[in-house]
Enzyme design. Structure first.
Site, PDB file in Angstrom:
ATOM      1  N   SER A 142       0.663  -1.245  -0.066  1.00 32.62           N
ATOM      2  CA  SER A 142       0.081  -0.041   0.039  1.00 32.62           C
ATOM      3  C   SER A 142       0.974   1.305   0.019  1.00 32.62           C
ATOM      4  O   SER A 142       2.142   1.140   0.167  1.00 32.62           O
ATOM      5  CB  SER A 142      -0.906   0.015   1.315  1.00 32.62           C
ATOM      6  OG  SER A 142      -1.655   1.260   1.429  1.00 32.62           O
ATOM      7  N   TYR A 155      -1.160  -0.579  10.601  1.00 28.39           N
ATOM      8  CA  TYR A 155      -1.061  -0.920   9.095  1.00 28.39           C
ATOM      9  C   TYR A 155       0.151  -0.574   8.261  1.00 28.39           C
ATOM     10  O   TYR A 155       0.631  -1.179   7.411  1.00 28.39           O
ATOM     11  CB  TYR A 155      -2.252  -0.092   8.462  1.00 28.39           C
ATOM     12  CG  TYR A 155      -2.741  -0.471   7.000  1.00 28.39           C
ATOM     13  CD1 TYR A 155      -3.316  -1.578   6.890  1.00 28.39           C
ATOM     14  CD2 TYR A 155      -2.589   0.306   5.838  1.00 28.39           C
ATOM     15  CE1 TYR A 155      -3.746  -2.042   5.589  1.00 28.39           C
ATOM     16  CE2 TYR A 155      -2.924   0.062   4.735  1.00 28.39           C
ATOM     17  CZ  TYR A 155      -3.445  -1.251   4.608  1.00 28.39           C
ATOM     18  OH  TYR A 155      -3.811  -1.657   3.109  1.00 28.39           O
TER      19      TYR A 155
END
Length: 239
Positions: A142, A155
């Site tokens: 990501s 994350y």
């Protein structure tokens, strides 16, 4: 461009979002698809859709964060198909919260699922690709794996780890004709991004769609074997 008929792919987190879009894109190319995930009903629904493209489609239910379940699930797929050509490590979870506020169990679960889960699945699939001396692995990171921001520590840590793991793996297995590609998408319209409240519904059509990234994966698979897309960051043009 060449078709990819008769190849066999595993997609983790394949019942929805990027995983489902990639599965459909693969099926359109004649690739047989094995999906994994935790929601059996969602997997069944996606499998039925894939079969409309006249490809073989199977599923197995497991949580990527549980290594023993991963071992059993991947063995089930290998027993059914014999080998694997493509692995898409897509399964992941997300939640936001400051380091001070986020519960330790949730922080640990995010890192375990997103990073160790990817390692567990790769660990079980890789020997079969090494035996064939060819393969393609896509690891979904990501933009959060490129830059940390407030409330994204868990994350981001997991996705930074995915990039490091992928870079190391790529250098280990390229001599075996195995291409490893790290994907770093910006926000994609999905159930997860909606649940997290990071999608602007007013600009939905201008925001990156799962199908856009699936198209990139398929295109890179069609490159000559001598060429490898090492990493790719696909962003919305004007969200």
């Amino acid at each position: 461009m060449k078709k990819l008929n008769h190849k066999k792919a595993i997609i983790t987190g394949g019942a929805r979002g990027l995983g489902k879009a990639t599965a459909i894109a693969f099926a359109k190319e004649g690739i047989d698809v094995a999906l994994t995930g935790r929601n059996e009903e969602a997997l069944k629904t996606t499998i039925e859709e894939l079969k409309t493209y006249n490809v073989a489609a199977i599923y197995t239910v497991f949580d990527v964060s549980d290594y023993q379940s991963v071992q059993k699930g991947i063995k089930k797929i290998i027993d059914a198909w014999g080998d694997i050509d493509i692995l898409v490590n897509n399964a992941g979870i997300a939640a936001f919260g400051t380091v001070n506020d986020m519960d330790v169990n949730l922080w640990t679960q995010i890192v375990t699922t997103n990073l160790l889960g990817m390692y567990y699945v790769t660990k079980e699939v890789l020997p079969h690709m090494l035996k064939k001396n060819v393969g393609d692995i896509y690891n979904v990171s990501s933009t959060a794996g490129l830059n940390g921001n407030p409330t994204t520590s868990a994350y981001s840590a997991s996705k930074f780890g995915v990039i490091g793991f992928s870079q190391s793996l790529m250098k280990e297995v390229r001599k075996n004709n195995i291409r490893v590609c790290t994907l770093t998408p910006s926000t994609i319209v999905s159930d997860m991004s909606r649940d997290l409240g990071i999608i602007n519904e007013d600009t939905l059509e201008r925001t990156l769609q799962p199908e856009d990234f699936a198209e990139l994966i398929v295109s890179s698979l069609k490159l000559p074997r001598r060429a490898m897309l090492k990493d790719a960051a696909l962003w919305s043009t004007n969200p």
